[in-house]
Design an enzyme around this catalytic site. Structure first.
Site, PDB file in Angstrom:
ATOM      1  N   TYR A  90      28.472  57.579  79.417  1.00  0.00           N
ATOM      2  CA  TYR A  90      29.808  58.188  79.443  1.00  0.00           C
ATOM      3  C   TYR A  90      29.840  59.562  78.786  1.00  0.00           C
ATOM      4  O   TYR A  90      30.800  60.291  78.911  1.00  0.00           O
ATOM      5  CB  TYR A  90      30.818  57.293  78.710  1.00  0.00           C
ATOM      6  CG  TYR A  90      30.351  56.934  77.318  1.00  0.00           C
ATOM      7  CD1 TYR A  90      30.415  57.870  76.291  1.00  0.00           C
ATOM      8  CD2 TYR A  90      29.791  55.692  77.043  1.00  0.00           C
ATOM      9  CE1 TYR A  90      29.919  57.582  75.028  1.00  0.00           C
ATOM     10  CE2 TYR A  90      29.303  55.392  75.783  1.00  0.00           C
ATOM     11  CZ  TYR A  90      29.374  56.340  74.784  1.00  0.00           C
ATOM     12  OH  TYR A  90      28.883  56.062  73.550  1.00  0.00           O
TER      13      TYR A  90
ATOM     14  N   CYS B 192      12.891  10.261  68.919  1.00  0.00           N
ATOM     15  CA  CYS B 192      14.329  10.169  68.685  1.00  0.00           C
ATOM     16  C   CYS B 192      15.053  10.151  70.043  1.00  0.00           C
ATOM     17  O   CYS B 192      14.838  11.041  70.875  1.00  0.00           O
ATOM     18  CB  CYS B 192      14.777  11.381  67.858  1.00  0.00           C
ATOM     19  SG  CYS B 192      16.554  11.610  67.780  1.00  0.00           S
TER      20      CYS B 192
ATOM     21  N   LYS C 177      35.826  51.504  74.914  1.00  0.00           N
ATOM     22  CA  LYS C 177      34.879  51.724  73.826  1.00  0.00           C
ATOM     23  C   LYS C 177      33.884  50.572  73.890  1.00  0.00           C
ATOM     24  O   LYS C 177      34.234  49.422  73.605  1.00  0.00           O
ATOM     25  CB  LYS C 177      35.592  51.759  72.478  1.00  0.00           C
ATOM     26  CG  LYS C 177      34.648  52.097  71.335  1.00  0.00           C
ATOM     27  CD  LYS C 177      35.409  52.339  70.054  1.00  0.00           C
ATOM     28  CE  LYS C 177      34.547  52.935  68.964  1.00  0.00           C
ATOM     29  NZ  LYS C 177      33.310  52.215  68.714  1.00  0.00           N
TER      30      LYS C 177
ATOM     31  N   CYS D 264      15.259  16.810  62.971  1.00  0.00           N
ATOM     32  CA  CYS D 264      14.828  15.419  62.995  1.00  0.00           C
ATOM     33  C   CYS D 264      13.382  15.459  63.481  1.00  0.00           C
ATOM     34  O   CYS D 264      13.108  15.927  64.579  1.00  0.00           O
ATOM     35  CB  CYS D 264      15.695  14.623  63.967  1.00  0.00           C
ATOM     36  SG  CYS D 264      14.931  13.067  64.441  1.00  0.00           S
TER      37      CYS D 264
ATOM     38  N   CYS E  59      18.809   8.741  65.144  1.00  0.00           N
ATOM     39  CA  CYS E  59      17.786   7.713  64.934  1.00  0.00           C
ATOM     40  C   CYS E  59      17.594   7.344  63.466  1.00  0.00           C
ATOM     41  O   CYS E  59      16.821   6.446  63.151  1.00  0.00           O
ATOM     42  CB  CYS E  59      16.459   8.157  65.538  1.00  0.00           C
ATOM     43  SG  CYS E  59      15.742   9.568  64.682  1.00  0.00           S
TER      44      CYS E  59
ATOM     45  N   LYS F  87      41.033  50.948  68.079  1.00  0.00           N
ATOM     46  CA  LYS F  87      40.310  49.676  68.121  1.00  0.00           C
ATOM     47  C   LYS F  87      41.248  48.486  68.243  1.00  0.00           C
ATOM     48  O   LYS F  87      42.299  48.457  67.609  1.00  0.00           O
ATOM     49  CB  LYS F  87      39.411  49.546  66.887  1.00  0.00           C
ATOM     50  CG  LYS F  87      38.338  50.632  66.936  1.00  0.00           C
ATOM     51  CD  LYS F  87      37.224  50.551  65.969  1.00  0.00           C
ATOM     52  CE  LYS F  87      36.402  49.362  65.874  1.00  0.00           C
ATOM     53  NZ  LYS F  87      35.287  49.500  64.948  1.00  0.00           N
TER      54      LYS F  87
ATOM     55  N   CYS G 106      18.887  11.826  60.476  1.00  0.00           N
ATOM     56  CA  CYS G 106      19.282  12.165  61.845  1.00  0.00           C
ATOM     57  C   CYS G 106      20.395  11.213  62.282  1.00  0.00           C
ATOM     58  O   CYS G 106      20.240   9.993  62.189  1.00  0.00           O
ATOM     59  CB  CYS G 106      18.079  12.031  62.772  1.00  0.00           C
ATOM     60  SG  CYS G 106      18.518  12.129  64.505  1.00  0.00           S
TER      61      CYS G 106
ATOM     62  N   GLU H 118      38.935  55.816  77.935  1.00  0.00           N
ATOM     63  CA  GLU H 118      37.739  55.081  78.363  1.00  0.00           C
ATOM     64  C   GLU H 118      37.584  53.819  77.523  1.00  0.00           C
ATOM     65  O   GLU H 118      38.040  53.789  76.390  1.00  0.00           O
ATOM     66  CB  GLU H 118      36.476  55.916  78.073  1.00  0.00           C
ATOM     67  CG  GLU H 118      36.438  57.240  78.712  1.00  0.00           C
ATOM     68  CD  GLU H 118      35.259  58.085  78.207  1.00  0.00           C
ATOM     69  OE1 GLU H 118      34.495  57.631  77.328  1.00  0.00           O
ATOM     70  OE2 GLU H 118      35.125  59.203  78.709  1.00  0.00           O
TER      71      GLU H 118
ATOM     72  N   ASP I  64      30.887  48.164  73.038  1.00  0.00           N
ATOM     73  CA  ASP I  64      30.318  47.669  71.799  1.00  0.00           C
ATOM     74  C   ASP I  64      28.819  47.475  71.964  1.00  0.00           C
ATOM     75  O   ASP I  64      28.326  46.355  72.055  1.00  0.00           O
ATOM     76  CB  ASP I  64      31.015  46.357  71.423  1.00  0.00           C
ATOM     77  CG  ASP I  64      30.775  46.005  69.975  1.00  0.00           C
ATOM     78  OD1 ASP I  64      30.286  46.866  69.226  1.00  0.00           O
ATOM     79  OD2 ASP I  64      31.088  44.860  69.600  1.00  0.00           O
TER      80      ASP I  64
HETATM   81  S1  IVH Z   1      32.408  59.307  72.507  1.00  0.00           S
HETATM   82  C1  IVH Z   1      31.567  62.894  69.895  1.00  0.00           C
HETATM   83  N1  IVH Z   1      33.017  57.303  74.113  1.00  0.00           N
HETATM   84  O1  IVH Z   1      31.399  54.489  69.497  1.00  0.00           O
HETATM   85  C2  IVH Z   1      32.036  61.687  70.605  1.00  0.00           C
HETATM   86  N2  IVH Z   1      31.813  56.848  72.116  1.00  0.00           N
HETATM   87  O2  IVH Z   1      32.499  54.607  66.871  1.00  0.00           O
HETATM   88  C3  IVH Z   1      31.061  60.609  70.550  1.00  0.00           C
HETATM   89  N3  IVH Z   1      31.201  54.505  71.850  1.00  0.00           N
HETATM   90  O3  IVH Z   1      28.998  56.710  68.245  1.00  0.00           O
HETATM   91  C4  IVH Z   1      31.347  59.347  71.131  1.00  0.00           C
HETATM   92  N4  IVH Z   1      32.103  53.793  73.727  1.00  0.00           N
HETATM   93  O4  IVH Z   1      28.282  55.056  70.107  1.00  0.00           O
HETATM   94  C5  IVH Z   1      32.426  57.695  72.956  1.00  0.00           C
HETATM   95  N5  IVH Z   1      33.566  55.633  75.633  1.00  0.00           N
HETATM   96  C6  IVH Z   1      32.985  56.018  74.508  1.00  0.00           C
HETATM   97  C7  IVH Z   1      32.335  55.103  73.653  1.00  0.00           C
HETATM   98  C8  IVH Z   1      31.757  55.561  72.458  1.00  0.00           C
HETATM   99  C9  IVH Z   1      31.422  53.447  72.645  1.00  0.00           C
HETATM  100  C10 IVH Z   1      30.502  54.474  70.564  1.00  0.00           C
HETATM  101  C11 IVH Z   1      29.552  55.618  70.318  1.00  0.00           C
HETATM  102  C12 IVH Z   1      30.038  56.254  69.053  1.00  0.00           C
HETATM  103  C13 IVH Z   1      30.802  55.136  68.421  1.00  0.00           C
HETATM  104  C14 IVH Z   1      31.810  55.646  67.450  1.00  0.00           C
END
Ligand code: IVH
Length: 684
Positions: free
Chosen positions: A232, A439, A119, A434, A419, A322, A416, A117, A121
């Site tokens: 998710y 200006c 991740k 400024c 001006c 990551k 500035c 999946e 942010d």
């Molecule tokens: S699973 C026990 N799936 O990343 C498993 N986390 O660095 C818990 N996060 O605390 C998390 N996308 O806030 C999971 N597809 C994803 C995610 C995800 C972002 C975040 C989540 C977690 C943090 C850990």
């Protein structure tokens, strides 16, 4: 390294990690990149592994929290039914393969099925639905208990208040659905641009702005900044079977219940397929509406997840891989200064063009004077450029190994550049400004904003035309737009007769633009389109807005009296019209014949009595009008519109995706009507 030295280093690393945790989780203001943070944690883990006795000694002498904690003042804490764990993470393919090898050994099988999946942010949140109704939204907090942010989360449009019933997925009695709250890049840029113009510090990235926003105490301010959500994860579920048997199946259920889910997941078998999916995700992720910083690899079978179990920190059945932020090195040729609409001076890095994450970067913002000094960035330096939040280039710092004596510290101009007026440092602001209202650059930007599509929208008065008119000296203020003379404009070139007449016609037509367009055009700090519309709906005229007092906005106990307008905005409006120049500007506009079109008032005087004595509640999306338009029609027919369903409600007007209000109406036996039936009641 001696044990004593190791102890000292471990203590120092721990303190550093704790400091950055505090900055990231509680203050939403990180000082280092994720990569640097992860490196620090990795070094700490290595040291602790190498010197376990020293690590234990430090833990006893100065214990620190294990995971970040986002809990903050002003919120109720709530204990998660099932703790929210964090994830182990890595930047290395080899370690990802080791993760699989460990699981294969533990579970005694090679061909494990996984889900890969994105991740996301954002900031983690846990939603509790009881009998399909959203009852609570809680942040991760320290993993065991978090902040109850239900009221703020309810401002997220894409978050349903009740789960959709489907045959394929029965709704559990209680379920904690986990996911991330985030902000789109477009929304982030909109807010930051406005902040920059006001001389306020920019937010570092969409994640931190989303985190800061969900913790605002003023709900109407939360609503003004558009947050989004994606789900998710699974927390507590009762009965457990209602979650299904696999993570991939769970995703389908979450979607079937009407919750927003990730765009794509990969169902794969074995680690080679995992790795291919991770690489594919890296290619695709820039198209997602949220920022992603990696891939999360999870065992697909929930039973195998339970078999694998967890360590004290993180599950054994999941791992985050990551993606390193893309970074390039290039030379800083010059620092130029941009002057904004409100006079804020923004330094800009002029770079030797360099290709980075899909595009060529030649300029990057340096934010403000303090930022340049803090990073000690000098003209001539080789600097590292990173795409923060994936798209906006930022200068991270200088490569000191390549610095030559010619690179002198940058001295921020005291005047500035447009001006020549000496710049001022306003209290509580990081920016320098400024102060000259006249200006030329400020005048240009103010007029450009006023005439732009998002404001009164004058066709033919684009940036270039404004520049020309300012240079000619014919345009010194916004009201001057309405003082342009045909004979002057005709001197701008040969055969400009037609374009001149078109421009003058557009200028004339703009006098009757919608009121909110004028309000937005005035450039009041914090007031964007949405707020301008709320203000127009409430005040109905420029004069009324100009004369408004704080008490018109904020009631006793600091509650906001106007939907969508919180205290910061109210103060900004009062502050704006406290300045005589801003008041004069409005009266000049009115004297020049500007007559803004007032909105259909929410509290319009009734023109009929068809709905006299009736109270209606509106919910869901109507097929051909907005809820505001429907409300205006109801009020015009003498009816009342209320926000919540009770026994006294005469009708519930329900559109598509109506949620809890519909259920409540049914429970109470309140008649439910649709748009067509409303039109019938209105005699249509
Ligand atoms: S699973 C026990 N799936 O990343 C498993 N986390 O660095 C818990 N996060 O605390 C998390 N996308 O806030 C999971 N597809 C994803 C995610 C995800 C972002 C975040 C989540 C977690 C943090 C850990």
């Amino acid at each position: 390294m001696t044990p004593a030295e190791a102890k000292k280093q471990i203590a120092a690393h721990r303190a550093e990690v704790a400091r950055h945790d505090e900055l990231y989780y509680r203050k939403a203001k990180p000082a280092i990149s994720d990569l640097e943070y992860d490196r620090l944690k990795r070094e700490l883990a290595d040291l602790e592994k190498q010197f376990p006795a020293a690590a234990r000694a430090v833990a006893v002498e100065s214990p620190t929290e294990k995971v970040g904690d986002d809990r903050s003042e002003g919120f109720q804490t709530y204990r998660h039914r099932l703790a929210m764990q964090s994830l182990d993470n890595t930047y290395s393919e080899a370690e990802l393969r080791e993760f699989h090898a460990r699981l294969a050994k533990l579970l005694d099988r090679e061909d494990l099925a996984y889900v890969v999946e994105p991740k996301i942010d954002g900031l983690a949140v846990s939603l509790t639905y009881e009998k399909g109704q959203l009852v609570r939204a809680v942040t991760r907090g320290n993993g065991v208990e978090g902040d109850d942010v239900t009221a703020n989360a309810q401002t997220i449009h894409s978050l349903p208040h009740s789960l959709k019933k489907t045959k394929s997925a029965p709704i559990p009695d209680v379920i904690e659905v986990r996911g991330e709250i985030f902000m789109t890049l477009a929304e982030f840029q909109r807010i930051n641009q406005a902040r920059e113009e006001e001389g306020l510090e920019r937010y570092a990235n969409p994640r931190n702005l989303a985190a800061g926003t969900i913790k605002l105490l003023d709900r109407s301010e939360v609503a003004q900044r558009k947050l989004e959500i994606v789900l998710y994860g699974l927390g507590y579920c009762e009965p457990a079977a209602a979650a299904g048997e696999t993570q991939s199946g769970y995703h389908e259920r979450v979607r079937a219940w009407g919750l927003p889910t990730v765009e794509k997941i990969w169902k794969v078998r074995g680690i080679d397929e995992v790795w291919n999916a991770v690489r594919e995700l890296d290619q695709l992720r820039h198209r997602f509406s949220y920022g992603t910083d990696g891939a999360v690899v999870k065992l697909d079978a929930l039973q195998l997840q339970r078999d694998a179990g967890s360590t004290s920190k993180a599950p054994r059945w999941a791992m985050a891989y990551k993606f390193a932020a893309e970074r390039a090195e290039t030379q800083l040729r010059a620092i130029t200064i941009q002057v904004g609409r409100t006079g804020v001076l923004t330094p800009v890095a002029e770079l030797e063009p360099v290709f980075l994450a899909g595009s060529t970067v030649a300029r990057a913002t340096l934010h403000n004077r303090d930022e340049i000094a803090r990073k000690d960035i000098r003209v001539g330096d080789f600097v590292f450029v990173e795409k923060a939040g994936e798209v906006i280039p930022a200068v991270i710092g200088a490569n000191l190994a390549r610095r030559t004596p010619e690179c002198r510290p940058y001295v921020f101009p005291g005047k500035c550049p447009s001006c020549g007026t000496p710049v001022v440092e306003a209290e509580g602001e990081v920016a320098l400004r400024c102060p000259n209202y006249d200006c030329p650059v400020q005048v240009r930007r103010r007029v450009q904003h006023f005439a732009s599509k998002a404001c009164v929208d004058i066709d033919g008065l684009g940036e270039a035309m404004v520049d020309t008119l300012v240079e000619k000296g014919w345009l010194k203020s916004i009201p001057d737009i309405y003082r342009q003379r045909r004979e002057d404009l005709l001197t701008l070139g040969k055969s400009v007769e037609k374009s001149t007449d078109n421009l003058l016609a557009a200028v004339e037509a703009s006098k009757r633009a919608d009121l909110w367009r004028f309000i937005h055009g005035l450039g009041i700090p914090h007031i964007g389109v949405a707020a301008a519309k709320d203000l127009a709906g409430h005040f109905g005229s420029l004069e009324a807005l100009t004369d408004a007092k704080l008490g018109d906005f904020i009631g006793e106990k600091k509650t906001s009296r106007i939907e969508g307008i919180g205290e910061t905005m109210a103060q900004a409006i009062i502050g704006h019209f406290n300045q005589p120049t801003n008041r004069t500007l409005v009266s000049e506009l009115l004297a020049l014949g500007v007559a803004p079109a007032a909105p259909v008032k929410k509290t319009a005087t009734a023109t009929s009595t068809l709905l006299a004595g009736k109270t209606l509640v509106l919910t869901g999306t109507l097929p051909s009008m907005t809820r505001e338009e429907a409300a205006a029609k109801i009020e015009a027919a003498g009816g009342k519109v209320s926000g919540s369903v009770s026994k006294k409600t005469s009708y519930l007007l329900a559109g598509a995706e109506a949620g809890s209000k519909l259920e409540k109406a049914r429970e109470l036996g309140v008649p439910v009507i649709d748009e067509a039936e409303l039109m019938k009641l209105l005699g249509g």
